[in-house]
Write a protein that holds these residues in place. Structure first.
Motif, mmCIF file in Angstrom:
data_model
loop_
_atom_site.group_PDB
_atom_site.id
_atom_site.type_symbol
_atom_site.label_atom_id
_atom_site.label_comp_id
_atom_site.label_asym_id
_atom_site.label_seq_id
_atom_site.Cartn_x
_atom_site.Cartn_y
_atom_site.Cartn_z
ATOM 1 N N LEU A 18 74.435 50.756 14.424
ATOM 2 C CA LEU A 18 74.097 52.179 14.430
ATOM 3 C C LEU A 18 73.041 52.488 13.370
ATOM 4 N N LEU A 19 73.160 51.844 12.191
ATOM 5 C CA LEU A 19 72.179 52.039 11.131
ATOM 6 C C LEU A 19 70.791 51.604 11.599
ATOM 7 N N ALA A 20 70.717 50.436 12.243
ATOM 8 C CA ALA A 20 69.436 49.941 12.744
ATOM 9 C C ALA A 20 68.869 50.868 13.806
ATOM 10 N N GLN A 21 69.737 51.421 14.643
ATOM 11 C CA GLN A 21 69.290 52.329 15.704
ATOM 12 C C GLN A 21 68.752 53.618 15.110
ATOM 13 N N MET A 41 51.171 54.350 1.582
ATOM 14 C CA MET A 41 52.180 54.910 0.674
ATOM 15 C C MET A 41 52.195 54.116 -0.624
ATOM 16 N N GLY A 42 51.000 53.972 -1.200
ATOM 17 C CA GLY A 42 50.846 53.138 -2.391
ATOM 18 C C GLY A 42 51.652 53.603 -3.581
ATOM 19 N N VAL A 43 51.792 54.922 -3.758
ATOM 20 C CA VAL A 43 52.549 55.436 -4.907
ATOM 21 C C VAL A 43 54.019 55.064 -4.775
ATOM 22 N N LEU A 44 54.557 55.200 -3.570
ATOM 23 C CA LEU A 44 55.955 54.850 -3.331
ATOM 24 C C LEU A 44 56.171 53.348 -3.479
ATOM 25 N N VAL A 45 55.247 52.559 -2.954
ATOM 26 C CA VAL A 45 55.328 51.103 -3.086
ATOM 27 C C VAL A 45 55.303 50.701 -4.554
ATOM 28 N N ALA A 46 54.460 51.368 -5.350
ATOM 29 C CA ALA A 46 54.376 51.066 -6.778
ATOM 30 C C ALA A 46 55.702 51.334 -7.476
ATOM 31 N N ARG A 47 56.370 52.413 -7.104
ATOM 32 C CA ARG A 47 57.656 52.719 -7.734
ATOM 33 C C ARG A 47 58.696 51.643 -7.422
ATOM 34 N N VAL A 48 58.725 51.201 -6.178
ATOM 35 C CA VAL A 48 59.699 50.166 -5.802
ATOM 36 C C VAL A 48 59.410 48.858 -6.543
ATOM 37 N N MET A 49 58.134 48.527 -6.697
ATOM 38 C CA MET A 49 57.784 47.310 -7.429
ATOM 39 C C MET A 49 58.180 47.424 -8.893
ATOM 40 N N ALA A 50 57.912 48.580 -9.505
ATOM 41 C CA ALA A 50 58.213 48.754 -10.922
ATOM 42 C C ALA A 50 59.706 48.684 -11.185
ATOM 43 N N GLU A 51 60.485 49.430 -10.415
ATOM 44 C CA GLU A 51 61.925 49.473 -10.653
ATOM 45 C C GLU A 51 62.629 48.241 -10.109
ATOM 46 N N ALA A 61 56.862 47.086 0.568
ATOM 47 C CA ALA A 61 56.713 47.842 1.809
ATOM 48 C C ALA A 61 57.787 47.455 2.819
ATOM 49 N N LYS A 62 58.071 46.159 2.929
ATOM 50 C CA LYS A 62 59.125 45.702 3.850
ATOM 51 C C LYS A 62 60.489 46.227 3.412
ATOM 52 N N ALA A 63 60.736 46.252 2.094
ATOM 53 C CA ALA A 63 62.016 46.764 1.589
ATOM 54 C C ALA A 63 62.171 48.242 1.910
ATOM 55 N N LEU A 64 61.083 49.000 1.811
ATOM 56 C CA LEU A 64 61.145 50.426 2.141
ATOM 57 C C LEU A 64 61.447 50.637 3.621
ATOM 58 N N LEU A 65 60.858 49.813 4.481
ATOM 59 C CA LEU A 65 61.148 49.930 5.913
ATOM 60 C C LEU A 65 62.600 49.565 6.210
ATOM 61 N N SER A 67 65.109 49.751 4.248
ATOM 62 C CA SER A 67 66.033 50.723 3.657
ATOM 63 C C SER A 67 65.830 52.125 4.220
ATOM 64 N N GLN A 68 64.948 52.262 5.217
ATOM 65 C CA GLN A 68 64.670 53.546 5.859
ATOM 66 C C GLN A 68 64.183 54.584 4.854
ATOM 67 N N GLY A 69 63.425 54.126 3.862
ATOM 68 C CA GLY A 69 62.854 55.047 2.883
ATOM 69 C C GLY A 69 63.741 55.359 1.712
ATOM 70 N N ASP A 70 64.929 54.764 1.642
ATOM 71 C CA ASP A 70 65.823 54.966 0.501
ATOM 72 C C ASP A 70 65.290 54.128 -0.663
ATOM 73 N N VAL A 71 64.715 54.783 -1.677
ATOM 74 C CA VAL A 71 64.051 54.065 -2.758
ATOM 75 C C VAL A 71 65.026 53.164 -3.503
ATOM 76 N N LEU A 72 66.215 53.675 -3.819
ATOM 77 C CA LEU A 72 67.169 52.870 -4.582
ATOM 78 C C LEU A 72 67.627 51.651 -3.796
ATOM 79 N N GLU A 73 67.801 51.819 -2.486
ATOM 80 C CA GLU A 73 68.187 50.680 -1.654
ATOM 81 C C GLU A 73 67.058 49.656 -1.613
ATOM 82 N N ALA A 74 65.805 50.138 -1.540
ATOM 83 C CA ALA A 74 64.655 49.235 -1.538
ATOM 84 C C ALA A 74 64.545 48.493 -2.863
#
Length: 380
Positions: A18-21, A41-51, A61-65, A67-74
């Motif tokens: 269901l999550l994947a769907q 989405m370079g700014v968002l990608v930068a945040r995920v790399m930093a944290e 970028a793959k982690a953001l996809l 995690s469906q955009g959930d930064v902490l999950e990414a």
């Protein structure tokens, strides 16, 4: 986990499906590719790399996809992947003094050697929501930053000529082996280098709130943005078999030198002091927040009273890590049946004892009232 819940592992597998769907959305719409996220989405990608403590725009970028955009999950995905990577050694210290800046602004001097470079920034936009995004054409003769090692000297170096700012390092400073907070336990008090490492991978929102608190009086900060730079810097690695440092690539960084007022003490002359921030990618807000908190945490160096949260090293470092924070908060969703039953039994027992005390107090009050009434009747 919820394996014991009705349905067991089958229910969990269905939850994954269901999550994947939900993440895929309408099957008729085109699936987003990681390259689009990386490039747009370079700014968002930068945040995920930093944290996530891992510089790799593709993986972020793959982690953001995933995690469906959930930064902490990414960020969690990035850190988990990072633990699987081999460790070959430690790179040379990055030479940010020669950072070729795409963007370089200073709030301390209007006219500085090399000039102000506005670069790519949201600072001058109207913050109006657009129906459709368009890409304007750049002028045919865009301004280019001057080249050369001395083309853009640091503002703090200009202040240092007249000893108006503290040195960037003490006279007796040595270059110790860098600590790795991902492999070594956190021990307080920490060195400034260790604190900076923890702040660089800390949660942007948490650091922003703490940095803001220092400006509102919860800390001894009177800051000026000495310089904010965004650009690429070369990474060098000393290969043992070669006996020399060789360049292995370039990474984009954001650096902030915050200049803070200091009135001096009995043994220190009045001068400006430093706060420092260095973060992967385009992360100006994070770098500035980091530099504000860095200066607040240096209170003991300047014999300042530690009275605010941003000045408490253990409070800041222990709560800046968003992966630990999210894990501790979200673990409350996991089964706590035995613990809760124990609490339930205790609350029921305490509730009964409370009702018994109330009933006894009420009975005693009624008895006293009855005795008082009888006494008044006998006098009458």
């Amino acid at each position: 986990m919820y394996v014991a819940v009705k349905g067991g592992e089958k229910a969990i597998a269905n939850a994954h499906a269901l999550l994947a769907q939900r993440g895929r959305g309408d099957a008729g719409s085109e699936r987003i590719g990681y390259a689009q996220v990386r490039d747009q989405m370079g700014v968002l990608v930068a945040r995920v790399m930093a944290e996530g403590s891992l510089y790799d725009p593709d993986l972020a970028a793959k982690a953001l996809l995933q995690s469906q955009g959930d930064v902490l999950e990414a960020v969690t995905l990035m850190r988990s992947y990072r633990t699987t990577l081999p460790r070959f050694g430690v790179t040379e210290a990055l030479d940010t003094a020669g950072l070729a800046s795409e963007r370089r602004v200073s709030a301390t001097f209007k006219d500085i050697p090399g000039g102000q470079q506005l670069g790519a920034t949201f600072d001058y936009t109207h913050r109006l929501l657009a129906d459709e995004l368009t890409t304007p054409e750049l002028p045919t003769d865009p301004l280019t930053p001057p080249s050369g090692d001395d083309a853009m000297p640091r503002v703090t170096d200009l202040l240092g000529v007249d000893a108006l700012i503290e040195p960037d390092r003490p006279d007796d400073w040595t270059d110790p082996d860098p600590a790795d907070l991902t492999r070594e336990p956190t021990v307080f008090p920490m060195s400034r280098a260790e604190r900076l490492q923890a702040l660089s991978r800390g949660d942007e929102g948490f650091l922003l709130a703490l940095g803001y608190s220092t400006q509102r009086g919860y800390g001894n900060n009177h800051p000026f943005a000495g310089e904010v730079r965004v650009g690429e810097v070369e990474v060098e690695f000393e290969a043992p078999e070669l006996g020399m440092a060789i360049p292995i690539g370039r990474i984009e960084l954001t650096e902030c030198q915050m200049v803070n007022q200091f009135v001096g003490s009995a043994d220190q002359a009045p001068q400006f002091t430093r706060g420092y921030g260095l973060v992967f990618g385009r992360s100006e807000r994070k770098a500035m927040s980091m530099s504000l908190v860095d200066r607040a945490l240096r209170a003991e160096e300047f014999s300042e009273r530690r009275v605010s949260p941003a000045q408490d090293e253990e409070f800041v470092i222990a709560h800046a890590d968003n992966v630990q924070a999210a894990g501790f908060v979200e673990h409350l969703k996991l089964p706590h049946y035995v613990d809760f039953q124990g609490e339930l039994v205790l609350i029921r027992q305490l509730h009964r004892e409370f009702e018994e005390r109330v009933a006894a107090a009420r009975a005693e009050g009624d008895a006293r009232a009855e005795r008082r009434t009888k006494k008044e009747d006998s006098h009458a």
